[in-house]
Write a protein that holds these residues in place. Structure first.
Motif, mmCIF file in Angstrom:
data_model
loop_
_atom_site.group_PDB
_atom_site.id
_atom_site.type_symbol
_atom_site.label_atom_id
_atom_site.label_comp_id
_atom_site.label_asym_id
_atom_site.label_seq_id
_atom_site.Cartn_x
_atom_site.Cartn_y
_atom_site.Cartn_z
ATOM 1 N N TRP A 78 0.851 -1.336 0.005
ATOM 2 C CA TRP A 78 -0.032 -0.054 0.064
ATOM 3 C C TRP A 78 0.964 1.373 -0.043
ATOM 4 C CZ3 TRP A 78 -4.062 -1.560 -1.720
ATOM 5 C CH2 TRP A 78 -4.965 -2.708 -1.289
ATOM 6 N N ASP A 79 2.043 1.152 0.648
ATOM 7 C CA ASP A 79 2.853 2.364 0.857
ATOM 8 C C ASP A 79 4.000 2.751 -0.168
ATOM 9 O OD1 ASP A 79 1.568 2.648 3.195
ATOM 10 O OD2 ASP A 79 3.154 2.188 4.660
ATOM 11 N N LYS A 80 4.068 1.696 -0.915
ATOM 12 C CA LYS A 80 5.133 1.719 -1.872
ATOM 13 C C LYS A 80 4.879 1.360 -3.541
ATOM 14 C CE LYS A 80 8.607 1.396 1.598
ATOM 15 N NZ LYS A 80 9.837 0.682 1.958
ATOM 16 N N ALA A 81 3.897 0.681 -3.656
ATOM 17 C CA ALA A 81 3.508 0.061 -5.086
ATOM 18 C C ALA A 81 3.058 1.366 -5.812
ATOM 19 C CB ALA A 81 2.689 -1.009 -5.019
ATOM 20 N N ASP A 82 3.082 1.283 -7.258
ATOM 21 C CA ASP A 82 2.451 2.137 -7.991
ATOM 22 C C ASP A 82 1.118 1.511 -8.340
ATOM 23 O OD1 ASP A 82 4.595 4.172 -8.252
ATOM 24 O OD2 ASP A 82 5.831 2.611 -8.786
ATOM 25 N N GLY A 129 -8.528 -9.683 -13.989
ATOM 26 C CA GLY A 129 -8.593 -9.286 -12.650
ATOM 27 C C GLY A 129 -8.809 -7.666 -12.891
ATOM 28 N N ARG A 130 -8.348 -7.085 -11.756
ATOM 29 C CA ARG A 130 -8.602 -5.390 -11.297
ATOM 30 C C ARG A 130 -7.554 -4.915 -11.272
ATOM 31 N NH1 ARG A 130 -13.482 -2.483 -12.215
ATOM 32 N NH2 ARG A 130 -14.365 -4.359 -11.624
ATOM 33 N N LEU A 131 -7.221 -3.875 -12.128
ATOM 34 C CA LEU A 131 -5.981 -3.142 -11.844
ATOM 35 C C LEU A 131 -6.166 -1.685 -10.925
ATOM 36 C CD1 LEU A 131 -3.056 -2.471 -12.346
ATOM 37 C CD2 LEU A 131 -3.880 -1.534 -14.653
ATOM 38 N N VAL A 132 -5.654 -1.706 -10.096
ATOM 39 C CA VAL A 132 -5.793 -0.415 -9.045
ATOM 40 C C VAL A 132 -4.527 0.413 -9.098
ATOM 41 C CG1 VAL A 132 -6.220 0.355 -6.657
ATOM 42 C CG2 VAL A 132 -7.583 -1.837 -7.619
ATOM 43 N N HIS A 133 -4.478 1.800 -9.179
ATOM 44 C CA HIS A 133 -3.454 2.471 -9.419
ATOM 45 C C HIS A 133 -3.353 2.901 -8.036
ATOM 46 C CE1 HIS A 133 -2.925 2.316 -13.668
ATOM 47 N NE2 HIS A 133 -4.336 2.536 -13.704
ATOM 48 N N LEU A 134 -2.260 3.192 -7.191
ATOM 49 C CA LEU A 134 -1.930 3.493 -5.729
ATOM 50 C C LEU A 134 -1.274 4.729 -5.738
ATOM 51 C CD1 LEU A 134 -0.785 -0.033 -4.433
ATOM 52 C CD2 LEU A 134 -3.280 1.007 -4.523
ATOM 53 N N THR A 135 -0.462 4.990 -6.964
ATOM 54 C CA THR A 135 0.447 6.461 -6.683
ATOM 55 C C THR A 135 -0.060 7.190 -8.060
ATOM 56 O OG1 THR A 135 2.120 5.559 -7.834
ATOM 57 C CG2 THR A 135 1.937 5.281 -5.309
ATOM 58 N N ALA A 190 2.296 8.216 -9.880
ATOM 59 C CA ALA A 190 3.417 7.558 -10.816
ATOM 60 C C ALA A 190 2.641 6.686 -11.507
ATOM 61 C CB ALA A 190 4.661 7.176 -10.013
ATOM 62 N N GLY A 191 2.055 5.706 -10.821
ATOM 63 C CA GLY A 191 1.137 4.678 -11.250
ATOM 64 C C GLY A 191 0.221 5.167 -12.497
ATOM 65 N N GLN A 192 -0.407 6.290 -12.135
ATOM 66 C CA GLN A 192 -1.225 7.296 -13.178
ATOM 67 C C GLN A 192 -0.397 7.624 -14.214
ATOM 68 O OE1 GLN A 192 -4.526 7.124 -13.449
ATOM 69 N NE2 GLN A 192 -4.787 6.101 -11.486
ATOM 70 N N ALA A 193 0.807 8.296 -13.864
ATOM 71 C CA ALA A 193 1.461 8.782 -14.870
ATOM 72 C C ALA A 193 2.148 7.795 -15.961
ATOM 73 C CB ALA A 193 2.735 9.611 -14.356
ATOM 74 N N GLY A 194 2.385 6.271 -15.375
ATOM 75 C CA GLY A 194 2.815 5.212 -16.140
ATOM 76 C C GLY A 194 1.846 4.814 -17.285
ATOM 77 N N LEU A 195 0.649 5.153 -16.978
ATOM 78 C CA LEU A 195 -0.222 4.876 -18.108
ATOM 79 C C LEU A 195 -0.198 5.740 -19.151
ATOM 80 C CD1 LEU A 195 -3.259 3.188 -16.059
ATOM 81 C CD2 LEU A 195 -1.562 2.121 -17.663
ATOM 82 N N ALA A 196 -0.184 7.230 -18.717
ATOM 83 C CA ALA A 196 0.076 8.332 -19.903
ATOM 84 C C ALA A 196 0.943 8.136 -20.596
ATOM 85 C CB ALA A 196 -0.147 9.671 -18.861
ATOM 86 N N ALA A 197 2.278 7.573 -20.171
ATOM 87 C CA ALA A 197 3.437 7.727 -21.020
ATOM 88 C C ALA A 197 3.279 6.765 -22.288
ATOM 89 C CB ALA A 197 4.727 7.022 -20.078
#
Length: 171
Positions: free
Chosen positions: A105-109, A156-162, A164-171
């Motif tokens: 929860w604290d570190k994953a994207d 499955g269900r993909l959940v963005h936690l940070t 950076a996770g959201q930005a990763g999809l935009a790149a």
């Protein structure tokens, strides 16, 4: 390589289903790879008796980590979370374990909660006769890992936690 099934199992080596590696790879390093293995999970493998947890992971290596399950799983996720190139880990989706799952929860994207229970494979490559006994989750550390989960096609269900996770999809 851990306790994916019951204590009455005939082995403690449980291989990642090859379709998961195919959907997410290629990987540069698998630091907790069984030996022998019926298929590669990465370009470079670290196997017992070498300790993949304390071994050198080159800063540019994108990591696949299906760690030994048990009391040290947290240490593997901590190491993966701090690895500069990032990577993807596969663990049980035991979100109720606050001390352990806090590392996620604290570190994953992002996390991909897989639908259903996985059937791991035995050391000879055959599919285990029973499912894993608990749901599994793929953990993404870094934007590249998030992109790979997003494009994997795994059910499955993909959940963005940070962010950076959201930005990763935009790149």
């Amino acid at each position: 390589m851990g306790g994916h099934q019951s204590a009455s199992s005939i082995t403690d080596v449980w291989l990642t289903p090859p379709e998961i590696i195919a959907a997410l790879g290629p990987f540069d390093l698998d630091p907790c790879s069984p030996n022998p293995r019926p298929w590669p999970t990465a370009k470079r493998h670290i196997s017992l008796p070498d300790d993949g947890l304390t071994a050198d992971w080159a800063d540019e290596e994108f990591v696949w980590c299906n760690p030994p399950y048990g009391p040290h799983t947290f240490a593997w996720m901590h190491r993966l979370a701090s690895h500069p190139a990032g990577g993807i880990g596969l663990i049980f989706a035991r979100t109720e374990t606050a001390g352990f799952f806090a590392e996620v929860w604290d570190k994953a994207d992002a996390v991909l909660f897989l639908k259903g229970r996985l059937y791991f494979h035995l050391p000879d490559g055959s599919r285990a006769p029973a499912n894993s006994g608990a749901p599994s989750v793929l953990i993404a550390y870094g934007a590249e890992a998030v992109r790979r989960l997003d494009r994997s096609g795994l059910d499955g269900r993909l959940v963005h936690l940070t962010a950076a996770g959201q930005a990763g999809l935009a790149a």
